[in-house]
Design a protein around this motif. Sequence first.
Motif, mmCIF file in Angstrom:
data_model
loop_
_atom_site.group_PDB
_atom_site.id
_atom_site.type_symbol
_atom_site.label_atom_id
_atom_site.label_comp_id
_atom_site.label_asym_id
_atom_site.label_seq_id
_atom_site.Cartn_x
_atom_site.Cartn_y
_atom_site.Cartn_z
ATOM 1 N N ARG A 43 32.360 40.138 41.034
ATOM 2 C CA ARG A 43 33.102 40.635 39.741
ATOM 3 C C ARG A 43 34.010 39.439 39.077
ATOM 4 N NH1 ARG A 43 35.511 45.065 40.528
ATOM 5 N NH2 ARG A 43 35.218 46.406 38.855
ATOM 6 N N GLN A 44 33.452 38.942 37.945
ATOM 7 C CA GLN A 44 34.625 37.759 37.397
ATOM 8 C C GLN A 44 35.013 38.530 36.078
ATOM 9 O OE1 GLN A 44 31.976 34.305 37.279
ATOM 10 N NE2 GLN A 44 32.973 34.047 39.241
ATOM 11 N N GLN A 45 36.321 37.782 35.449
ATOM 12 C CA GLN A 45 37.071 37.976 34.393
ATOM 13 C C GLN A 45 36.824 36.856 33.441
ATOM 14 O OE1 GLN A 45 41.555 39.213 33.472
ATOM 15 N NE2 GLN A 45 41.124 38.183 35.598
ATOM 16 N N GLU A 50 35.842 42.164 32.081
ATOM 17 C CA GLU A 50 35.169 41.965 33.340
ATOM 18 C C GLU A 50 33.784 41.971 33.242
ATOM 19 O OE1 GLU A 50 37.310 44.142 37.009
ATOM 20 O OE2 GLU A 50 35.332 44.736 36.757
#
Lengths: 112, 255
Positions: A43-45, A50
Motif C-alpha cells: 500500500r502506498q500513499q 491510498e
Amino acid sequence: MKKVEAIIRPECAERVRAALKELSYPGLTISDVKGHGAQKGMRQQWRGKEYVVELLPKVKLEIVAVDDDVPAIVHAIVKNARTGEEGDGKIFVLPIEDAVRVRTGDEGDNAI
Amino acid sequence: WLGGIGALDFAGGTVVHISSGAAALAAALVIGRRRDYGSAVLSSHNLPLTILGAAILWFGWFGFNAASALAAHGLAASAFVTTHLAAAAATLSWVGIEWLHGGKPTSLGAASGCVAGLVAITPAAGFVGAMPAVIIGLLAGLVCYGAVQLKWRAAYDDSLDVVGIHGAGGTLGALATGVFASTAVNPDGADGLLFGNPGQVGTQAVAVLATIGYAFVVSFILLKLVDVVVGLRVTGEEEEIGLDQSQHSEAAYGA
C-alpha cells in the motif's frame, strides 16, 4: 547440467551471494524483476490517496551448475532468503541441454 | 478593475493563482480524465525532481513576492519574511494533517505544503505582519490538503492539483488579506478586519468571485472553441504510446 532460477527478495540478495561464495558454483546472473505470487501487494500513499502496488520488486538469480552441485546451491539460497513472510520467493530447477564457454568454445560440463 | 474597487493583491495571488485554479478546473472538465484514471498506479514519476522543483519555487517566490514591492527596501524585506514564514508553516501543517489523516507523512506532502503556503501568502505578502503570515501558512496547509481530498471525491483529473493548491490557496490568501492587512506594514495598502476595517473582507470576496467567474467561464469557452476547431485531446492510441513519442518523436529517458 541444471539451471537454478531463484526469485527472491531484493534485500536478501547480498546475503545469498555471500553464502554462495562459500560453495562451488560456476557463475551467476542477477536481474531486477517485478512480480508477485501469493503476496498481496504494497500500500502506498499519494497526496492523501491510498493505492495498491501489485507488482513488487524482486531479484532473480540464475545459476547453471553440474547436477551434483545443485542441491547445495538450492539449500544455500533457501536458508539465506527465507524471512518466514509471504513474498520470500520461489526456486525452480530446470534441465539444461548444453552450455558453451565463449572464450574457448568448450562444451558440455567443461563449459561450466 | 479589481484595484479600482479597493481589492488588495500584493503579488498577484488573485490574478495569478485563483485564475489559474479556475482555468485549470475548466480545462480538467473539458479535456476529461486520462484513460487509465482509477486503475493507473498513482506514484510520483520523479519525486527527487518534484522536491527540487519545490525548492526552486520557494527560492524564486522571493522574487515573485518580495520584488512586487518594486524596490529593495523595507517593504520588500517584509514581504520576504512573510513569504518565508508562510511557506514553512504550510509545509508543517500539510505534513501534520497528512500524518493524522493519511497515516504517514510524505515528502510529496511537504513539497505540496510549501507551495500551498507560497500561493496563499502571495496576495498578502506586503500587507500583513509576521504572525499573520504564520497563521496564513498553517491554514494553507490544512485548507489545500482538504481541497485535494475533495478532488478525489469529485473525481476530476488534476494531477498537479492546480485547483486544490493554487485555486484554493489563492482564495484563502485573498480572503486572509482582508482579515490581516495592516497599514502599519504597508501604508499604501489598507486595513483588514482585525485592524478595524471589516469591509475589506467583503471587497476581497468580490475580487475572488469575479476572478473565479471570469477565468472559469472564459477558459471554458476558449477551450471548447479550440476543441471544436482543431480538437483538444490526443487519440486513445497516442495517449497509450505516450505524448513524448506521439507528439514529439522524442524519448525523454534514452532510447
